[in-house]
Design an enzyme around this catalytic site. Sequence first.
Site, mmCIF file in Angstrom:
data_model
loop_
_atom_site.group_PDB
_atom_site.id
_atom_site.type_symbol
_atom_site.label_atom_id
_atom_site.label_comp_id
_atom_site.label_asym_id
_atom_site.label_seq_id
_atom_site.Cartn_x
_atom_site.Cartn_y
_atom_site.Cartn_z
ATOM 1 N N ASP A 1 -5.004 1.971 -16.715
ATOM 2 C CA ASP A 1 -4.555 1.755 -16.052
ATOM 3 C C ASP A 1 -3.344 1.633 -16.467
ATOM 4 O O ASP A 1 -3.084 1.600 -17.659
ATOM 5 C CB ASP A 1 -4.762 0.045 -15.199
ATOM 6 N N ARG B 1 -3.067 9.471 -11.527
ATOM 7 C CA ARG B 1 -2.447 8.663 -10.257
ATOM 8 C C ARG B 1 -1.388 7.735 -10.381
ATOM 9 O O ARG B 1 -0.799 7.680 -11.358
ATOM 10 C CB ARG B 1 -3.654 6.985 -10.410
HETATM 11 C C1 LIG Z 1 -5.278 2.154 -6.339
HETATM 12 C C2 LIG Z 1 -4.659 1.456 -6.784
HETATM 13 C C3 LIG Z 1 -4.358 1.054 -8.179
HETATM 14 C C4 LIG Z 1 -3.043 0.779 -8.911
HETATM 15 N N1 LIG Z 1 -2.544 0.395 -10.189
HETATM 16 C C5 LIG Z 1 -1.635 0.282 -10.336
HETATM 17 C C6 LIG Z 1 -1.115 0.265 -11.946
HETATM 18 O O1 LIG Z 1 -2.336 1.113 -13.329
HETATM 19 N N2 LIG Z 1 0.450 -0.180 -12.403
HETATM 20 C C7 LIG Z 1 0.536 -0.940 -11.977
HETATM 21 O O2 LIG Z 1 1.948 -1.483 -12.118
HETATM 22 N N3 LIG Z 1 0.539 -1.267 -10.552
HETATM 23 C C8 LIG Z 1 -0.422 -0.541 -10.073
HETATM 24 N N4 LIG Z 1 -1.118 -1.214 -8.638
HETATM 25 C C9 LIG Z 1 -0.180 -1.841 -7.362
HETATM 26 C C10 LIG Z 1 1.363 -0.880 -7.319
HETATM 27 O O3 LIG Z 1 2.023 -0.432 -8.480
HETATM 28 C C11 LIG Z 1 2.301 -1.629 -6.097
HETATM 29 O O4 LIG Z 1 2.095 -2.857 -6.980
HETATM 30 C C12 LIG Z 1 0.972 -1.880 -4.563
HETATM 31 O O5 LIG Z 1 0.567 -1.433 -4.090
HETATM 32 C C13 LIG Z 1 2.305 -2.441 -3.732
HETATM 33 O O6 LIG Z 1 2.480 -1.960 -3.110
HETATM 34 P P1 LIG Z 1 2.355 -0.545 -2.424
HETATM 35 O O7 LIG Z 1 2.743 1.170 -3.029
HETATM 36 O O8 LIG Z 1 1.288 -0.564 -1.307
HETATM 37 O O9 LIG Z 1 3.676 -0.980 -0.554
HETATM 38 P P2 LIG Z 1 4.385 -2.093 -0.501
HETATM 39 O O10 LIG Z 1 5.639 -1.555 -0.062
HETATM 40 O O11 LIG Z 1 4.450 -2.879 -1.233
HETATM 41 O O12 LIG Z 1 3.485 -2.629 0.188
HETATM 42 C C14 LIG Z 1 3.202 -2.193 1.456
HETATM 43 C C15 LIG Z 1 2.030 -2.866 2.474
HETATM 44 O O13 LIG Z 1 1.274 -2.928 2.253
HETATM 45 C C16 LIG Z 1 0.044 -4.414 2.337
HETATM 46 N N5 LIG Z 1 0.692 -4.655 1.236
HETATM 47 C C17 LIG Z 1 0.961 -4.533 -0.213
HETATM 48 N N6 LIG Z 1 0.868 -5.055 -0.944
HETATM 49 C C18 LIG Z 1 0.433 -6.269 -0.041
HETATM 50 C C19 LIG Z 1 -0.443 -7.252 -0.711
HETATM 51 N N7 LIG Z 1 -0.317 -7.726 -2.281
HETATM 52 N N8 LIG Z 1 -0.806 -8.296 -0.423
HETATM 53 C C20 LIG Z 1 -1.330 -8.207 1.044
HETATM 54 N N9 LIG Z 1 -0.442 -6.429 1.949
HETATM 55 C C21 LIG Z 1 -0.275 -6.142 0.678
HETATM 56 C C22 LIG Z 1 1.394 -4.802 2.972
HETATM 57 O O14 LIG Z 1 0.891 -4.651 4.889
HETATM 58 C C23 LIG Z 1 2.488 -4.264 2.841
HETATM 59 O O15 LIG Z 1 3.340 -4.035 3.645
HETATM 60 C C24 LIG Z 1 -2.044 -0.089 -7.685
HETATM 61 C C25 LIG Z 1 -2.086 -0.018 -6.659
HETATM 62 C C26 LIG Z 1 -3.277 0.692 -5.807
HETATM 63 C C27 LIG Z 1 -3.472 1.226 -4.149
#
Ligand SMILES: Cc1cc2nc3c(=O)[nH]c(=O)nc-3n(C[C@H](O)[C@H](O)[C@H](O)COP(=O)(O)OP(=O)(O)OC[C@H]3O[C@@H](n4cnc5c(N)ncnc54)[C@H](O)[C@@H]3O)c2cc1C
Length: 296
Positions: free
Chosen positions: A123, A173
Site C-alpha cells: 500500500d 494499483r
Molecule cells: C482497493 C483500494 C485500495 C486503496 N489503497 C490505497 C492506498 O494504498 N493508498 C491510498 O492513499 N489510498 C488508497 N485507497 C483509497 C483511495 O485513495 C481513495 O481515498 C478512496 O478510494 C476514495 O476515492 P474514490 O476513487 O473511491 O472516489 P470518491 O470520489 O472519493 O468516491 C466515489 C463514490 O464512492 C463512494 N465512497 C467513496 N469513499 C467512501 C467512503 N469512505 N464511505 C462511503 N462511500 C464512499 C461514494 O458513493 C462516493 O461518491 C484505496 C482504495 C481502494 C478502493
Amino acid sequence: MASENGTSLGTSVARRFLFVANRFVAGDSARAAMDAIETLNAAGLSATLDYLGEDVRSRDEALRTRDEYVVLLAAIRARRVQSNVSLKLSAMGLLVDEDFAYENVAAVAAEAKKNADPFVRIDMEGSAATDATLRIFERVHAVHANAGPVLQAYLKRTPADLERMLALGARVRLCKGAYDEPAEIALRAMPEIRSAYLRMAESLLSRGTYPAIATHDVRIVEAVRAYAAERGFARDAFEFQMLYGIRPELQRRLARDGYRVRIYVPYGTHWMGYFYRRIMERRENALFVLGSLLKK
Ligand SMILES: Cc1cc2nc3c(=O)[nH]c(=O)nc-3n(C[C@H](O)[C@H](O)[C@H](O)COP(=O)(O)OP(=O)(O)OC[C@H]3O[C@@H](n4cnc5c(N)ncnc54)[C@H](O)[C@@H]3O)c2cc1C
C-alpha cells in the site's frame, strides 16, 4: 469487534464508533476476515486482506505484524479462499529502519509464493513515505516477482513514478490518494484528480501489467470500461478494486458483467487510522458519525 481505544474512550461513544467501523472492517480476527471473504468469493469477488496497523515504532511490533501475515497466508491456503494480501510499510517497520522493513516485506513475499495467489500489494501511505516505499518495492521486485506498488493520482510526482513503474513491468494499483497532502505537491480539486487518474489509468491499461483500477467513482469506472472496450482489451486483462463495505452493489454488478473485481478487506483491532480516512473522505460519513455521537 473490539476497540484498540476501548478503555480510553467512554464505552457508549466507543460502541457507536464500533457500530460505524463495522461497516468498513471485516472483524477482529483472521477468522472473521476469512468468513467475510468466503461471502465475497461466493458473489464472484476476490479479495486482498489487510491486517490493520500503521506507524509502528517498535521492532517487536513490526515483527509481530510480519508473523501475522505468515499465519494469514497459511489460513488463506487452508480455507482455499480467493485472496492475496496487502500490507503497509509503516506497519512492517519503515519508521524503525528501511532495511528492516525491506527484510520483513521480503519474508512475506517469499512466504506468499506457497499460495495459489502469491501476490503481495505494498500500500502507499502519506507523501513522507513515497520515496522509501518505491525504493523498497524495487528491492523486493528485484528478488520476488510477486509484489506490486500503489500509485496515488493526486500526487504531482505520480506521472513520473508511473513511467518508472511501467519500465519495470510492475503490477500497479492506481488510487486517488487518501492522505491530506498540501497543494504544493498534490492536486486538491476532484475534477483535476479525476482527469489525472484517467490519464494514468489509460497508460496502465495500454502499457501496464495487469493493472488494478481502485476506485468507487462511477465516472472513472465507466470511462475505464469504455476505453478498454474501444481498444478491444479483454475484461480479464485488468481488475477493478474497491474497499470492503463501499458500494457493494457496484462491486457485484461489475462482477456479473464479467469484470474481475477484488475487494480490499481490512481486519484487526487497530482500525482507527483506516476508519478515520474512510470517514474524512466523505462528508456524509463525517456527519453520520457526528450525528451518532450526539445522539442520547
Ligand atoms: C482497493 C483500494 C485500495 C486503496 N489503497 C490505497 C492506498 O494504498 N493508498 C491510498 O492513499 N489510498 C488508497 N485507497 C483509497 C483511495 O485513495 C481513495 O481515498 C478512496 O478510494 C476514495 O476515492 P474514490 O476513487 O473511491 O472516489 P470518491 O470520489 O472519493 O468516491 C466515489 C463514490 O464512492 C463512494 N465512497 C467513496 N469513499 C467512501 C467512503 N469512505 N464511505 C462511503 N462511500 C464512499 C461514494 O458513493 C462516493 O461518491 C484505496 C482504495 C481502494 C478502493
